[in-house]
Design a protein around this motif. Structure first.
Motif, PDB file in Angstrom:
ATOM      1  N   PRO A 118       0.805  -1.230   0.000  1.00 38.98           N
ATOM      2  CA  PRO A 118       0.000   0.000   0.000  1.00 38.98           C
ATOM      3  C   PRO A 118       0.840   1.285   0.000  1.00 38.98           C
ATOM      4  N   ARG A 119       2.123   1.185   0.349  1.00 44.45           N
ATOM      5  CA  ARG A 119       2.946   2.397   0.383  1.00 44.45           C
ATOM      6  C   ARG A 119       3.941   2.425  -0.778  1.00 44.45           C
ATOM      7  N   SER A 120       3.621   1.709  -1.837  1.00 43.27           N
ATOM      8  CA  SER A 120       4.616   1.583  -2.906  1.00 43.27           C
ATOM      9  C   SER A 120       4.838   2.877  -3.674  1.00 43.27           C
ATOM     10  N   ALA A 121       3.868   3.770  -3.668  1.00 40.35           N
ATOM     11  CA  ALA A 121       4.099   5.060  -4.338  1.00 40.35           C
ATOM     12  C   ALA A 121       5.209   5.823  -3.619  1.00 40.35           C
ATOM     13  N   VAL A 122       5.187   5.755  -2.285  1.00 34.60           N
ATOM     14  CA  VAL A 122       6.254   6.394  -1.506  1.00 34.60           C
ATOM     15  C   VAL A 122       7.576   5.678  -1.791  1.00 34.60           C
ATOM     16  N   GLY A 123       7.525   4.342  -1.818  1.00 33.37           N
ATOM     17  CA  GLY A 123       8.732   3.560  -2.093  1.00 33.37           C
ATOM     18  C   GLY A 123       9.336   3.912  -3.443  1.00 33.37           C
ATOM     19  N   ALA A 124       8.481   4.126  -4.453  1.00 35.05           N
ATOM     20  CA  ALA A 124       8.972   4.466  -5.790  1.00 35.05           C
ATOM     21  C   ALA A 124       9.639   5.833  -5.780  1.00 35.05           C
ATOM     22  N   LEU A 134      22.426   1.537  -3.008  1.00 38.15           N
ATOM     23  CA  LEU A 134      21.053   1.913  -3.363  1.00 38.15           C
ATOM     24  C   LEU A 134      20.053   1.149  -2.497  1.00 38.15           C
ATOM     25  N   ALA A 135      20.267  -0.153  -2.391  1.00 38.23           N
ATOM     26  CA  ALA A 135      19.343  -0.972  -1.591  1.00 38.23           C
ATOM     27  C   ALA A 135      19.385  -0.553  -0.127  1.00 38.23           C
ATOM     28  N   ALA A 136      20.597  -0.287   0.384  1.00 38.51           N
ATOM     29  CA  ALA A 136      20.731   0.081   1.801  1.00 38.51           C
ATOM     30  C   ALA A 136      20.125   1.445   2.083  1.00 38.51           C
ATOM     31  N   GLU A 137      20.369   2.426   1.197  1.00 35.56           N
ATOM     32  CA  GLU A 137      19.847   3.775   1.423  1.00 35.56           C
ATOM     33  C   GLU A 137      18.330   3.814   1.266  1.00 35.56           C
ATOM     34  N   TRP A 138      17.817   3.045   0.305  1.00 31.84           N
ATOM     35  CA  TRP A 138      16.357   2.964   0.141  1.00 31.84           C
ATOM     36  C   TRP A 138      15.742   2.395   1.413  1.00 31.84           C
ATOM     37  N   ARG A 139      16.344   1.345   1.896  1.00 34.25           N
ATOM     38  CA  ARG A 139      15.850   0.689   3.109  1.00 34.25           C
ATOM     39  C   ARG A 139      15.863   1.671   4.292  1.00 34.25           C
ATOM     40  N   ARG A 140      16.959   2.400   4.394  1.00 34.02           N
ATOM     41  CA  ARG A 140      17.086   3.344   5.503  1.00 34.02           C
ATOM     42  C   ARG A 140      15.987   4.422   5.430  1.00 34.02           C
ATOM     43  N   GLU A 141      15.772   4.978   4.235  1.00 36.34           N
ATOM     44  CA  GLU A 141      14.782   6.059   4.128  1.00 36.34           C
ATOM     45  C   GLU A 141      13.359   5.530   4.307  1.00 36.34           C
ATOM     46  N   TYR A 171       6.409  -1.022   0.906  1.00 35.22           N
ATOM     47  CA  TYR A 171       6.913   0.050   0.042  1.00 35.22           C
ATOM     48  C   TYR A 171       7.497  -0.496  -1.274  1.00 35.22           C
ATOM     49  N   GLY A 172       7.268  -1.766  -1.573  1.00 38.72           N
ATOM     50  CA  GLY A 172       7.970  -2.447  -2.671  1.00 38.72           C
ATOM     51  C   GLY A 172       7.879  -1.729  -4.008  1.00 38.72           C
ATOM     52  N   THR A 173       9.000  -1.675  -4.701  1.00 43.15           N
ATOM     53  CA  THR A 173       9.054  -0.964  -5.984  1.00 43.15           C
ATOM     54  C   THR A 173      10.173  -1.523  -6.854  1.00 43.15           C
ATOM     55  N   THR A 174      10.065  -1.280  -8.144  1.00 40.88           N
ATOM     56  CA  THR A 174      11.170  -1.551  -9.059  1.00 40.88           C
ATOM     57  C   THR A 174      12.012  -0.279  -9.168  1.00 40.88           C
ATOM     58  N   THR A 225       7.703  -9.696 -10.111  1.00 37.65           N
ATOM     59  CA  THR A 225       8.889  -8.880 -10.403  1.00 37.65           C
ATOM     60  C   THR A 225       9.797  -8.817  -9.187  1.00 37.65           C
ATOM     61  N   GLU A 226      11.080  -8.514  -9.450  1.00 34.64           N
ATOM     62  CA  GLU A 226      11.997  -8.302  -8.337  1.00 34.64           C
ATOM     63  C   GLU A 226      11.712  -6.945  -7.719  1.00 34.64           C
ATOM     64  N   SER A 227      12.115  -6.787  -6.458  1.00 44.98           N
ATOM     65  CA  SER A 227      11.666  -5.614  -5.719  1.00 44.98           C
ATOM     66  C   SER A 227      12.744  -5.103  -4.777  1.00 44.98           C
ATOM     67  N   LEU A 228      12.806  -3.795  -4.613  1.00 43.09           N
ATOM     68  CA  LEU A 228      13.697  -3.209  -3.615  1.00 43.09           C
ATOM     69  C   LEU A 228      13.272  -3.587  -2.204  1.00 43.09           C
ATOM     70  N   GLY A 229      12.034  -4.044  -2.052  1.00 38.34           N
ATOM     71  CA  GLY A 229      11.539  -4.416  -0.732  1.00 38.34           C
ATOM     72  C   GLY A 229      12.015  -5.779  -0.263  1.00 38.34           C
ATOM     73  N   GLU A 230      12.663  -6.543  -1.165  1.00 42.31           N
ATOM     74  CA  GLU A 230      13.111  -7.884  -0.791  1.00 42.31           C
ATOM     75  C   GLU A 230      14.455  -7.823  -0.061  1.00 42.31           C
ATOM     76  N   ALA A 231      14.706  -8.843   0.767  1.00 38.87           N
ATOM     77  CA  ALA A 231      16.019  -8.956   1.400  1.00 38.87           C
ATOM     78  C   ALA A 231      17.074  -9.158   0.311  1.00 38.87           C
TER      79      ALA A 231
END
Lengths: 447, 289
Positions: free
Chosen positions: B51-57, B101-108, B130-133, B178-184
């Motif tokens: 539900p928060r994927s727009a923010v994640g993108a 990129l993955a770490a900073e996205w996760r942090r924010e 927050y999952g996004t491509t 799809t693969e996602s920034l939200g994945e480990a």
């Protein structure tokens, strides 16, 4: 993708052989690599330098390496210098053999995109150490060891070292600024008199070994995660001015972050103390004192001993690298069960006498290098196979040693009787069995 | 900083019937010295599980632009021979940038959660919300590099007019998976395209990044490459302003056919020289969610 050389372009090597460009294979940090057709109808790889990299100094290095005519199947060595021709544009390049498909780059390992095993990774490390040792023993410093140069076969750990075009004779002053995360701290700091060579290669080699086994950089713990802008100054701090090993026993400031870097902490625990001790030494004392760095021979001895002490967990089947000198079993790194150690084959080599202790796990192999004290190379292929642990075809759970050499062994049983084991024959595995393997003696020891 | 040869065009249109646009994009720079072109598009997964994927993108695009900008600033500031610099840059591009990129996205994302907490239990669950491509590219006089995590298309028109998709996966994925920034360990799935530009005229002339809301709108599998080939033709024949004027209409049509948000960010090297410093049309940018 548009490359520097057009498909069909014809070039002529310095030796006068014509090659035709077939296709662009990829772009790297110094140039592009093409598949080319050779005059005899075969194929080869051509590295062609970017204009900025096609310097007179680089040309001198490549021509020097070609002239060395270095024959070693662990290296894709420059075979022929290729000068520019009018329709191919400025620059130059060199021919080398094509990299066989079975060799994969380390990025695929780091990204978990290939299936491999603990034995294959340890073998790849051992072969890497010996490959660089072979170079150093010839007075050549590689100067650019990094994850980009090493390819390995995930099935068996065979390696191939590529991009050998920055190797120079030790002491040569020609400049090279390798990848900072692999550079020795004194080079990162720019210490007066510090210069890339064998000592700095030893640091890069240790970083590479750590990355192959742990899938992580040894200096990139919490301190790196705390950096929001990884600029030049931050990198110099991390790799040069204040490098701290993730597992420094005294300084815990750079431990792995349990969330972001949990995997490396787990991997670290999976390897035996004898191997970890070398990493600790190299990334504590060795960071400050280049002359105290772990030498290739130390890595080689530790790695081969650990390779001989790998055992599969009876519960989950995962390969475990156990401590070679341990008397009792440890726990599986995967499922935590107590490992069941199999019998051990203790091999005594001819003088200078040394001892090899090989755990007779399922499929265990005795190679020619086990029979000599100072083998030139640790080859784990079939051509150097001496013996193999096999299961009785009709009596599951009974094992024997199959003679895969081309000469007979003499077996001495505990009751004093002897037995000849001809090539192709198997001797049942019993505690106390002694074997005269020709150059070496072996003894089967119960767990 | 000098004016560069690249001009930018981009836009994003919300899919019909969707509560909001979960895509995000950015495009900036001119490709001149000190002003690298940086393009990025991200497609928030958008389903009930995210539900928060727009923010994640939006975070993905912002962090990508920041990190690539810093990388290019660092490359410009160090005093190294060009040969050494390229090698360093390649290592950073292939190895460091995906991890950072993955770490900073996760942090924010976790910071955002702290400010606006919800019901998810652990950090891993929160990240999935927050999952996004992410698909991004950088263009300088010496370099073209691109990074991709998950679906979307990087489509390139080379100087000779050939069209390619250098980051297309070896095997097509099934359905909307799809693969996602939200994945480990999301960084492990980042694909990297590395292509130094060794001489003027040797590099691409059009680089287009798009979300799958655009590619799914075409009936034919090669629809997106034909679209980008046509975009190149339009740009050459009718000019940038004309294309900017009609782009939102094209994307709206694509969104209607695919039922998904449709986003494009592109850089075009005008063979006639620089018209104006390039940022996409502001009116189109406003629709980018």
């Amino acid at each position: 993708m548009t490359g520097m050389l057009a498909e069909g372009a014809l070039l002529v090597t310095e030796r006068g052989d014509q090659v035709e460009v077939v296709e662009l294979l990829g772009s790297g940090g110094q140039g592009e690599v093409y598949r080319v057709r050779t005059a005899d109808g075969g194929q080869a790889a051509l590295k062609w330098y970017y204009p900025a990299c096609a310097t007179a100094e680089q040309q001198g290095i490549v021509q020097g390496l070609v002239a060395r005519d270095f024959e070693d199947d662990r290296f894709l060595w420059p075979l022929a210098f290729v000068p520019a021709v009018a329709d191919a544009g400025p620059g130059f390049g060199y021919l080398m053999e094509l990299r066989p498909d079975r060799f994969r780059g380390l990025p695929a390992l780091f990204r978990r995109q290939l299936r491999t095993s603990t034995v294959a990774l340890l073998t790849a490390c051992l072969q890497t150490v010996e490959a660089y040792q072979a170079l150093h023993s010839r007075g050549i410093a590689y100067r650019d060891i990094s994850w980009g140069n090493l390819f390995f076969d995930p099935a068996n750990g065979d390696i191939l070292v590529c991009d050998n075009d920055n190797a120079v004779v030790e002491g040569d002053a020609s400049g090279i600024g390798g990848t900072m995360e692999f550079m020795a701290p004194e080079l990162v700091r720019g210490d007066p008199g510090a210069r890339p060579g064998t000592q700095s290669d030893l640091h890069s080699l240790s970083v590479l070994l750590f990355m192959v086994l742990m899938n992580h950089h040894p200096l990139k713990g919490r301190l790196e995660l705390a950096i929001h802008c990884l600029d030049e100054a931050a990198e110099r701090q991390l790799y040069g001015r204040q490098p701290v090993f993730m597992f420094d026993p005294v300084d815990s400031s750079n431990r792995p972050d349990p969330v972001e870097q949990g995997a490396v902490a787990h991997a670290w625990e999976a390897f035996p103390q004898s191997l970890r001790a070398l990493f600790v030494h190299n990334f504590t004392v060795g960071l400050r004192d280049p002359s105290a760095r772990v030498r290739e021979s130390q890595w080689r001895d530790a790695l081969r001993a650990v390779l001989d002490a790998v055992v599969e967990c009876a519960g989950c089947g995962r390969q475990n690298a156990t401590e070679p000198s341990a008397t009792g079993p440890g726990a599986c790194w995967g499922c935590g069960r107590t490992l069941v150690l199999p019998p051990r084959l203790v091999v005594i080599t001819p003088p200078p006498r040394s001892e090899r202790r090989i755990l007779l796990r399922r499929g265990a192999r005795l190679q020619q290098h086990h029979l000599v004290a100072e083998p030139a190379r640790h080859d784990y292929g079939d051509r150097t196979l001496v013996a193999e642990l096999v299961e009785h075809p009709s009596r599951p759970g009974r094992f024997g040693l199959l003679n895969r050499s081309d000469s007979a062994w003499t077996g001495l049983r505990t009751d004093g009787t002897t037995q000849q084991i001809a090539p192709g024959q198997t001797v049942p595995l019993r505690a106390g069995l002694e074997l005269d393997l020709g150059p070496a003696w072996a003894l089967v020891v119960a767990p | 900083m000098s004016a560069g040869p690249w001009q930018l065009v981009g836009g994003s249109v919300q899919g019909p019937g969707k509560p909001s646009n979960q895509d995000a994009f950015d495009a900036g720079g001119s490709g001149g010295s000190g002003s690298p072109v940086i393009l990025a598009v991200a497609d928030g997964h958008g389903s009930a599980a995210h539900p928060r994927s727009a923010v994640g993108a939006r975070i993905a695009v912002r962090q990508f632009v920041r990190l690539v900008g810093e990388l290019m600033d660092t490359a410009r500031s160090v005093e190294l021979p060009e040969a050494t610099l390229l090698r360093r840059l390649m290592s950073s591009a292939q190895h460091d940038l995906p991890r950072r990129l993955a770490a900073e996205w996760r942090r924010e994302v976790l910071d955002h959660w702290q400010r606006q907490p919800g019901e998810a239990a652990g950090p891993e669950e929160r990240l999935l919300l927050y999952g996004t491509t992410l698909l991004g590219a950088v263009l300088t006089p010496q370099l073209f590099a691109a990074w991709q995590l998950g679906d979307g298309e990087l489509t390139v028109v080379d100087d000779d007019g050939s069209v390619s998709q250098p980051l297309a996966p070896e095997r097509a994925r099934l359905g909307d998976e799809t693969e996602s920034l939200g994945e480990a360990h999301a960084w492990r799935s980042v694909r990297v395209h590395w292509a130094p530009i060794v001489a003027p005229g040797r590099g691409p002339r059009l680089v287009a990044l798009s979300t799958d809301g655009l590619s799914k709108s075409f009936a034919e599998p090669d629809g997106i490459t034909r679209f980008v080939g046509g975009l190149d033709e339009h740009l050459r024949e009718q000019g940038l302003e004309q294309v900017r004027a009609v782009l939102s209409g094209w994307l709206g049509e694509a969104a209607r056919h695919s039922g998904d948000d449709a986003t494009l960010a592109a850089a075009w090297r005008n063979p006639l020289g620089t018209e104006q410093p390039g940022r996409p049309d502001e009116s189109v940018l406003e629709e980018s969610g």
